[in-house]
Scaffold this motif. Structure first.
Motif, mmCIF file in Angstrom:
data_model
loop_
_atom_site.group_PDB
_atom_site.id
_atom_site.type_symbol
_atom_site.label_atom_id
_atom_site.label_comp_id
_atom_site.label_asym_id
_atom_site.label_seq_id
_atom_site.Cartn_x
_atom_site.Cartn_y
_atom_site.Cartn_z
ATOM 1 N N CYS A 11 0.857 -1.186 0.000
ATOM 2 C CA CYS A 11 0.000 0.000 0.000
ATOM 3 C C CYS A 11 0.894 1.237 0.000
ATOM 4 N N ALA A 12 0.292 2.392 -0.230
ATOM 5 C CA ALA A 12 1.099 3.605 -0.358
ATOM 6 C C ALA A 12 1.829 3.958 0.928
ATOM 7 N N HIS A 13 1.198 3.665 2.101
ATOM 8 C CA HIS A 13 1.876 3.929 3.374
ATOM 9 C C HIS A 13 3.198 3.183 3.459
ATOM 10 N N PRO A 49 7.817 -7.809 -0.056
ATOM 11 C CA PRO A 49 6.439 -7.318 -0.204
ATOM 12 C C PRO A 49 5.401 -8.432 -0.069
ATOM 13 N N PHE A 50 4.247 -8.078 0.519
ATOM 14 C CA PHE A 50 3.095 -8.978 0.612
ATOM 15 C C PHE A 50 1.865 -8.224 0.096
ATOM 16 N N VAL A 80 8.521 5.829 -5.324
ATOM 17 C CA VAL A 80 8.483 4.521 -4.667
ATOM 18 C C VAL A 80 7.110 3.881 -4.836
ATOM 19 N N ILE A 81 6.050 4.664 -4.678
ATOM 20 C CA ILE A 81 4.691 4.126 -4.812
ATOM 21 C C ILE A 81 4.480 3.571 -6.216
ATOM 22 N N THR A 82 4.875 4.342 -7.235
ATOM 23 C CA THR A 82 4.668 3.884 -8.616
ATOM 24 C C THR A 82 5.495 2.643 -8.915
ATOM 25 N N LYS A 83 6.690 2.571 -8.359
ATOM 26 C CA LYS A 83 7.554 1.412 -8.603
ATOM 27 C C LYS A 83 6.984 0.148 -7.987
ATOM 28 N N VAL A 84 6.498 0.235 -6.751
ATOM 29 C CA VAL A 84 6.033 -0.956 -6.041
ATOM 30 C C VAL A 84 4.639 -1.390 -6.484
ATOM 31 N N THR A 85 3.743 -0.423 -6.714
ATOM 32 C CA THR A 85 2.353 -0.766 -7.032
ATOM 33 C C THR A 85 2.067 -0.842 -8.524
ATOM 34 N N GLY A 86 2.901 -0.207 -9.339
ATOM 35 C CA GLY A 86 2.649 -0.178 -10.772
ATOM 36 C C GLY A 86 1.620 0.853 -11.191
ATOM 37 N N LEU A 87 1.107 1.642 -10.245
ATOM 38 C CA LEU A 87 0.126 2.680 -10.564
ATOM 39 C C LEU A 87 0.830 3.933 -11.051
ATOM 40 N N ALA A 114 0.085 10.228 -11.220
ATOM 41 C CA ALA A 114 -1.024 11.061 -10.742
ATOM 42 C C ALA A 114 -1.737 10.409 -9.567
ATOM 43 N N ILE A 115 -1.892 9.093 -9.610
ATOM 44 C CA ILE A 115 -2.533 8.376 -8.505
ATOM 45 C C ILE A 115 -1.661 8.450 -7.260
ATOM 46 N N ALA A 116 -0.364 8.256 -7.434
ATOM 47 C CA ALA A 116 0.554 8.326 -6.293
ATOM 48 C C ALA A 116 0.558 9.717 -5.670
ATOM 49 N N GLU A 117 0.540 10.743 -6.496
ATOM 50 C CA GLU A 117 0.525 12.113 -5.978
ATOM 51 C C GLU A 117 -0.748 12.392 -5.190
#
Length: 335
Positions: A36-38, A58-59, A261-268, A271-274
């Motif tokens: 998750c983003a946190h 990661p899980f 980091v968010i985009t790298k781990v989640t693939g989103l 704009a979503i990460a921001e």
């Protein structure tokens, strides 16, 4: 001459042998986190951890992290205050040693619902109408995570009987939340960042509220370990907590790094990460009074079977944060 060469060659190998031995002696920590983003900033901790080998794993969910921690597949896990109370209720040997990031919960609605943002009166009216018609509102979350409890607490604060007035739908993987709304399988979801922001940006649903008006507030993440790890690898845990503190300071000042980091781990996408980090707060402190309130709320909601207040208080170890920050426990949430 041959003997001399061999002797010199042996001398040349000594530094390499010493380095290899030192590497083998370094403490090893395996840290698990949910995607998750946190939680994604934890992938940066190996860059800040000194004199240890830190592996970050990661899980999909916090429940998966808890299972791995209890089964001793990992040494340290990022889960939530809610998982903490649940684990203690089940008698697991777990100790909280640091906070990490809080916030990250949003309640989103189906686009078809005639309810505006923060209009609890309209939502309560709709719930009553749907119940009377024999078609109760379908309310979803990933059962047992922070967002599930935030939502249930917020509903209870508004006088909504979750057990009798709505139908709960469990969607374990938060990445499936957007499609569930799109397909009309649910009417309302309390989701976690960045997936909550994704739902809004792809117009799979619309914003209703941040569910922080309840005993848990916006508290979310805790770092938990076991007493055997504390006993056998204190140095490794101290270095890891110090790294978490440094990473929190870094992402708090460097939004672009956090977005990356968010985009790298989640693939989103970016704009979503921001959007997601607008609903997140880096905070390595552990808040004992609020943790006790959360445990009480969970008992009231029947998510745990007994009063675990004594265990919650006893199993919060501030020594690692004190070593990392130089601050007294009272300034780190123990008050």
């Amino acid at each position: 001459m041959t003997i001399l060469r061999r002797w010199l060659a042996g001398l040349a190998l000594i530094p390499l042998i010493t380095v290899a031995a030192a590497a083998q002696d370094r403490p090893k920590i395996k840290l698990g986190f949910a995607k998750c983003a946190h939680c994604t900033p934890l992938v940066l901790t190996p860059d800040y951890a000194k004199d240890i080998d830190l592996e970050v794993v990661p899980f999909n969910t916090g429940n998966d992290v808890l299972t791995a921690l209890v089964s001793k597949s990992i040494d340290l896990g990022q889960i939530t205050y809610l998982h903490y109370a649940t684990a203690l209720d089940k008698g697991f040997d777990l100790v909280a040693i640091s906070g990490q990031v809080n916030g990250g919960s949003q309640i989103v609605l189906s686009n078809d619902l005639p309810v505006e943002a923060n209009d609890w009166a309209a939502l309560k009216t709709l719930i009553a109408e749907r119940k009377a018609a024999g078609k109760p509102l379908k309310v979803a979350a990933s059962r047992g995570n922070a967002q599930d409890i935030h939502m249930r607490g917020a509903f209870a604060r508004q006088g909504i009987d979750f057990a009798k007035e709505v139908e709960f739908v469990n969607i374990p993987n938060p990445s499936d939340h957007a499609q569930a709304l799109r397909r009309g399988e649910v009417d309302l979801i309390c989701s976690v960042e960045p997936f909550a922001t994704q739902i809004r940006q792809v117009k799979a649903g619309k914003f209703f509220t941040y569910p922080y008006d309840q005993s848990a507030g916006n508290l979310t993440n805790l770092m938990l370990t076991r007493s055997d790890v504390i006993k056998g690898n204190r140095k490794g845990l101290e270095s890891t907590v110090a790294a978490i503190v440094k990473v929190n300071d870094y992402i708090g000042k460097n939004r672009e790094a956090w977005v990356g980091v968010i985009t790298k781990v989640t693939g989103l996408d970016k704009a979503i990460a921001e959007g997601a980090i607008e609903n997140l707060k880096p905070d390595y402190r552990m808040y004992k009074p609020q943790a006790l309130a959360i445990a009480g709320m969970m008992r009231d909601l029947r998510y745990i079977s007994k009063d675990v207040s004594a265990e919650v208080s006893r199993n919060m170890d501030y020594s690692f944060l004190q070593a990392a920050t130089g601050q007294p426990a009272a300034d780190l949430g123990d008050k």
